[in-house]
Design an enzyme around this catalytic site. Structure first.
Site, PDB file in Angstrom:
ATOM      1  N   LYS A  22       0.839  -1.206   0.000  1.00 32.19           N
ATOM      2  CA  LYS A  22       0.000   0.000   0.000  1.00 32.19           C
ATOM      3  C   LYS A  22       0.875   1.258   0.000  1.00 32.19           C
ATOM      4  CE  LYS A  22      -1.802   1.581   4.086  1.00 32.19           C
ATOM      5  NZ  LYS A  22      -1.415   2.991   4.278  1.00 32.19           N
ATOM      6  N   ASN A  23       1.893   1.272   0.846  1.00 29.59           N
ATOM      7  CA  ASN A  23       2.692   2.494   0.981  1.00 29.59           C
ATOM      8  C   ASN A  23       3.652   2.723  -0.181  1.00 29.59           C
ATOM      9  OD1 ASN A  23       1.314   3.024   3.279  1.00 29.59           O
ATOM     10  ND2 ASN A  23       2.994   2.531   4.697  1.00 29.59           N
ATOM     11  N   ARG A  94      -4.681  10.729   3.840  1.00 29.57           N
ATOM     12  CA  ARG A  94      -3.609  11.701   4.055  1.00 29.57           C
ATOM     13  C   ARG A  94      -2.564  11.674   2.949  1.00 29.57           C
ATOM     14  NH1 ARG A  94      -0.534  14.536   7.838  1.00 29.57           N
ATOM     15  NH2 ARG A  94       1.401  13.796   6.944  1.00 29.57           N
ATOM     16  N   CYS A 118      -5.590  13.456  12.462  1.00 33.64           N
ATOM     17  CA  CYS A 118      -5.650  12.043  12.128  1.00 33.64           C
ATOM     18  C   CYS A 118      -5.752  11.250  13.417  1.00 33.64           C
ATOM     19  CB  CYS A 118      -4.387  11.687  11.358  1.00 33.64           C
ATOM     20  SG  CYS A 118      -4.196   9.956  11.121  1.00 33.64           S
ATOM     21  N   ARG A 123       0.193  14.751  12.813  1.00 35.16           N
ATOM     22  CA  ARG A 123       0.797  14.515  11.502  1.00 35.16           C
ATOM     23  C   ARG A 123       0.890  15.762  10.616  1.00 35.16           C
ATOM     24  NH1 ARG A 123      -1.234   8.623   9.538  1.00 35.16           N
ATOM     25  NH2 ARG A 123       0.728   8.637   8.451  1.00 35.16           N
ATOM     26  N   PRO A 124       1.755  16.703  10.958  1.00 33.41           N
ATOM     27  CA  PRO A 124       1.893  17.915  10.138  1.00 33.41           C
ATOM     28  C   PRO A 124       2.578  17.651   8.789  1.00 33.41           C
ATOM     29  CG  PRO A 124       3.518  17.903  11.897  1.00 33.41           C
ATOM     30  CD  PRO A 124       2.680  16.677  12.090  1.00 33.41           C
ATOM     31  N   ASP A 126       4.808  20.179   7.556  1.00 32.89           N
ATOM     32  CA  ASP A 126       5.768  21.281   7.498  1.00 32.89           C
ATOM     33  C   ASP A 126       7.050  20.916   6.734  1.00 32.89           C
ATOM     34  OD1 ASP A 126       6.024  19.555   9.773  1.00 32.89           O
ATOM     35  OD2 ASP A 126       7.614  20.838  10.528  1.00 32.89           O
ATOM     36  N   LEU A 127       7.514  19.667   6.879  1.00 29.12           N
ATOM     37  CA  LEU A 127       8.776  19.285   6.218  1.00 29.12           C
ATOM     38  C   LEU A 127       8.611  19.230   4.698  1.00 29.12           C
ATOM     39  CD1 LEU A 127       9.880  16.473   8.705  1.00 29.12           C
ATOM     40  CD2 LEU A 127      10.787  18.798   8.558  1.00 29.12           C
ATOM     41  N   ASP A 307       4.123   0.838  12.170  1.00 30.93           N
ATOM     42  CA  ASP A 307       2.933   0.171  11.621  1.00 30.93           C
ATOM     43  C   ASP A 307       2.794  -1.281  12.105  1.00 30.93           C
ATOM     44  OD1 ASP A 307       2.244   2.467  10.331  1.00 30.93           O
ATOM     45  OD2 ASP A 307       2.839   1.812   8.325  1.00 30.93           O
ATOM     46  N   ARG A 399      -8.568  -0.603   4.409  1.00 31.15           N
ATOM     47  CA  ARG A 399      -7.664   0.404   3.839  1.00 31.15           C
ATOM     48  C   ARG A 399      -6.290  -0.180   3.544  1.00 31.15           C
ATOM     49  NH1 ARG A 399      -7.695   5.985   6.850  1.00 31.15           N
ATOM     50  NH2 ARG A 399      -6.322   6.238   5.073  1.00 31.15           N
TER      51      ARG A 399
HETATM   52  C1  UD1 Z   1       4.254   6.866   6.189  1.00 33.53           C
HETATM   53  C2  UD1 Z   1       3.354   5.662   6.007  1.00 33.53           C
HETATM   54  C3  UD1 Z   1       2.763   5.236   7.339  1.00 33.53           C
HETATM   55  C4  UD1 Z   1       3.879   5.013   8.362  1.00 33.53           C
HETATM   56  C5  UD1 Z   1       4.797   6.215   8.427  1.00 33.53           C
HETATM   57  C6  UD1 Z   1       6.011   6.002   9.333  1.00 33.53           C
HETATM   58  C7  UD1 Z   1       2.536   6.028   3.759  1.00 33.53           C
HETATM   59  C8  UD1 Z   1       1.387   6.310   2.863  1.00 33.53           C
HETATM   60  N1  UD1 Z   1       2.300   6.022   5.073  1.00 33.53           N
HETATM   61  O1  UD1 Z   1       3.441   7.936   6.670  1.00 33.53           O
HETATM   62  O2  UD1 Z   1       2.038   4.035   7.149  1.00 33.53           O
HETATM   63  O3  UD1 Z   1       3.292   4.817   9.630  1.00 33.53           O
HETATM   64  O4  UD1 Z   1       5.292   6.540   7.118  1.00 33.53           O
HETATM   65  O5  UD1 Z   1       6.729   4.901   8.900  1.00 33.53           O
HETATM   66  O6  UD1 Z   1       3.631   5.760   3.297  1.00 33.53           O
HETATM   67  N2  UD1 Z   1       6.266  14.730  10.394  1.00 33.53           N
HETATM   68  C9  UD1 Z   1       6.414  16.062  10.670  1.00 33.53           C
HETATM   69  N3  UD1 Z   1       6.362  16.942   9.620  1.00 33.53           N
HETATM   70  C10 UD1 Z   1       6.182  16.542   8.330  1.00 33.53           C
HETATM   71  C11 UD1 Z   1       6.046  15.172   8.062  1.00 33.53           C
HETATM   72  C12 UD1 Z   1       6.088  14.270   9.119  1.00 33.53           C
HETATM   73  O7  UD1 Z   1       6.564  16.467  11.819  1.00 33.53           O
HETATM   74  O8  UD1 Z   1       6.158  17.382   7.438  1.00 33.53           O
HETATM   75  C13 UD1 Z   1       6.289  13.757  11.516  1.00 33.53           C
HETATM   76  C14 UD1 Z   1       4.959  13.039  11.664  1.00 33.53           C
HETATM   77  O9  UD1 Z   1       4.039  13.801  12.418  1.00 33.53           O
HETATM   78  C15 UD1 Z   1       5.358  11.786  12.363  1.00 33.53           C
HETATM   79  C16 UD1 Z   1       6.746  11.495  11.777  1.00 33.53           C
HETATM   80  O10 UD1 Z   1       7.201  12.727  11.229  1.00 33.53           O
HETATM   81  O11 UD1 Z   1       5.479  11.992  13.735  1.00 33.53           O
HETATM   82  C17 UD1 Z   1       6.765  10.408  10.714  1.00 33.53           C
HETATM   83  O12 UD1 Z   1       5.936  10.773   9.654  1.00 33.53           O
HETATM   84  P1  UD1 Z   1       6.207  10.326   8.149  1.00 33.53           P
HETATM   85  O13 UD1 Z   1       7.433   9.515   8.075  1.00 33.53           O
HETATM   86  O14 UD1 Z   1       6.094  11.536   7.290  1.00 33.53           O
HETATM   87  O15 UD1 Z   1       4.964   9.391   7.877  1.00 33.53           O
HETATM   88  P2  UD1 Z   1       3.991   9.420   6.640  1.00 33.53           P
HETATM   89  O16 UD1 Z   1       4.752   9.634   5.387  1.00 33.53           O
HETATM   90  O17 UD1 Z   1       2.824  10.295   6.933  1.00 33.53           O
END
Ligand code: UD1
Length: 419
Positions: A22-23, A94, A118, A123-124, A126-127, A307, A399
């Site tokens: 899925k991811n 998302r 969520c 889950r921001p 910003d990055l 996960d 999902r």
């Molecule tokens: C992806 C996976 C999800 C998995 C996660 C961590 C997909 C579709 N989903 O989610 O199943 O649980 O990786 O392995 O691939 N963060 C920030 N700012 C940002 C982005 C992220 O602070 O701009 C934080 C998030 O809040 C969280 C952490 O970074 O605490 C990890 O998030 P991230 O690795 O981005 O996860 P996703 O890509 O959303």
């Protein structure tokens, strides 16, 4: 509302085939927007999230054809004109935010609803945005939408991620493929799904080096072509079946996996006294009666995946001794705990840690799947629990798991679905 009714306890035996990840497919569908022509994807899992992502790129103007029976998906982005990802879709998925990089790179603009709160934390994004700004985009927040624009073309840039976010790495990598000049992403995520996305982008003509390491270098090109790509197996689905086999004292061969992607899960299961034999594309799990307690901390890959945290919590409820699970990636990801407690588990939450007193007798009852992996954890617990469990709201499970009830029945589980 859909329900799984499960009679336990059972011992799982036999073989099960894992579906595509899925991811991987979600960002790859977003990436297909970058091409001039049609892309064809094989081993595409038939999941609710994939349907929503298809709906999104269709709403942008892409032509999509999904043949779930053949696990094949084609996306032709030739007529993409719309740049708006509406709230209704982003709120449901998302990962829809991943169309921002491709739209910005190809169309010079994107307007995407801010992802809502969520179930597993705030889950921001910003990055992701910091990366686009470094590449010359301007960002405006407007009535719940993020509008990103660039004059002419994105510019390559050096981007250090404060945290190796999977989504931010993917979004920036996609945007950089059509930028002018070189982009370097430092402290990049190294998850196998990032590598799969890069493999697809390279097959389209992108110049990417270092995916799978913490430094990714992308030299922008003028155009990308459509391509054919096979999605990697879903390591979280595989891990879930490994834990299901372990908790039931089962003997199961899990097919269509990349064993190295499952190293953190296999290592912990071995530590818990589960026998694991790896072949090239399969894993054989043999569980004895005694499961040992574990201490687990979730980390970015190759650490233990967040996960898989909920599923391991269920397993630890049956282990001998006390276990501690620390969740470092997402806040508020212990929603399964209260439901597991209703089944007889003894778990205390202290901030980001769960302390699990093992060797408890789990008892079937009615519980609620609050999110995707919480649902998987409850299914696992129900397989080992005495009597009947009813898990409600299993649409969350749809999902991320292809026909999980069918696959479990094939292994001897007594599971029925009611819609
Ligand atoms: C992806 C996976 C999800 C998995 C996660 C961590 C997909 C579709 N989903 O989610 O199943 O649980 O990786 O392995 O691939 N963060 C920030 N700012 C940002 C982005 C992220 O602070 O701009 C934080 C998030 O809040 C969280 C952490 O970074 O605490 C990890 O998030 P991230 O690795 O981005 O996860 P996703 O890509 O959303």
């Amino acid at each position: 509302m859909a329900i799984f009714r499960i009679e336990g306890p059972v011992t799982l035996n036999g073989r099960v085939r894992i579906s595509g990840a899925k991811n991987s497919i979600l960002p790859i569908i977003a990436a297909s927007l970058l091409a001039e022509g049609e892309s064809v994807f094989e081993e595409v899992p038939h999941l609710k999230d994939v349907e929503i992502m298809c709906e999104l790129v269709e709403s942008l103007g892409a032509k999509v054809k999904f043949s779930p029976k053949e696990s094949r998906l084609t996306v032709d982005p030739a007529n993409v004109e719309n740049i708006l990802a509406p709230y209704e879709l982003v709120n449901k998925l998302r990962a829809s935010f991943l169309v921002m990089g491709p739209l910005l790179a190809k169309k010079g603009q994107a307007k995407i609803s801010l992802p809502g709160g969520c179930a597993i934390g705030s889950r921001p994004v910003d990055l992701h945005l910091k990366g686009f700004v470094a590449m010359g985009a301007s960002i405006i927040y407007n009535h719940g939408y993020i509008e990103a624009r660039v004059n002419r073309r994105l510019k390559g840039s050096k981007i250090y991620l404060d945290f190796p976010s999977v989504g931010a790495t993917e979004n920036i990598m996609m945007a950089a493929t059509l930028a002018k000049g070189q982009t370097i992403i430092e402290n990049a995520a190294i998850e196998p799904e990032v590598v799969d996305l890069s493999t697809y982008l390279v097959s389209m003509g992108a110049d990417i080096r270092g995916a799978g390491t913490d430094t990714i270098k992308i030299n922008g090109t003028d155009k990308l072509k459509g391509s054919t790509h096979t999605i990697i197996p879903d390591r979280i689905e595989a891990g879930t079946f490994m834990v299901a086999a372990a908790i039931t004292g089962g003997d199961v061969i899990i097919e269509n996996v990349v064993p190295s992607h499952l190293k953190p899960v296999s290592a912990k299961l071995r530590e818990a006294n589960i026998e694991i034999a790896e072949e090239l594309t399969s894993i054989h799990i043999k569980a004895g009666k005694k499961i040992k307690s574990l201490d687990i901390k979730t980390h970015p890959y190759p650490g233990f995946p967040t996960d898989m945290q909920a599923q391991m919590t269920s397993l630890m409820a049956k282990a001998t001794g006390t276990s501690m699970i620390v969740e470092t990636i997402f806040e508020n990801r212990f929603m399964h705990v209260n439901e597991l407690k209703r089944m007889g588990a003894r778990i205390k939450i202290d901030g980001r840690s769960a302390i699990i007193e093992g060797a408890m007798k789990l008892m079937g009852t009615q519980v609620k799947a609050t999110d995707l992996r919480a649902g998987a954890a409850l299914i696992i617990a129900a397989l080992a629990a005495e009597g009947t469990s009813e898990i409600i709201d299993v649409e969350h499970v749809d999902r991320g798991y292809v026909s999980i009830d069918q696959k479990l029945r094939q292994l001897g589980a007594k599971i029925e679905r009611f819609d």
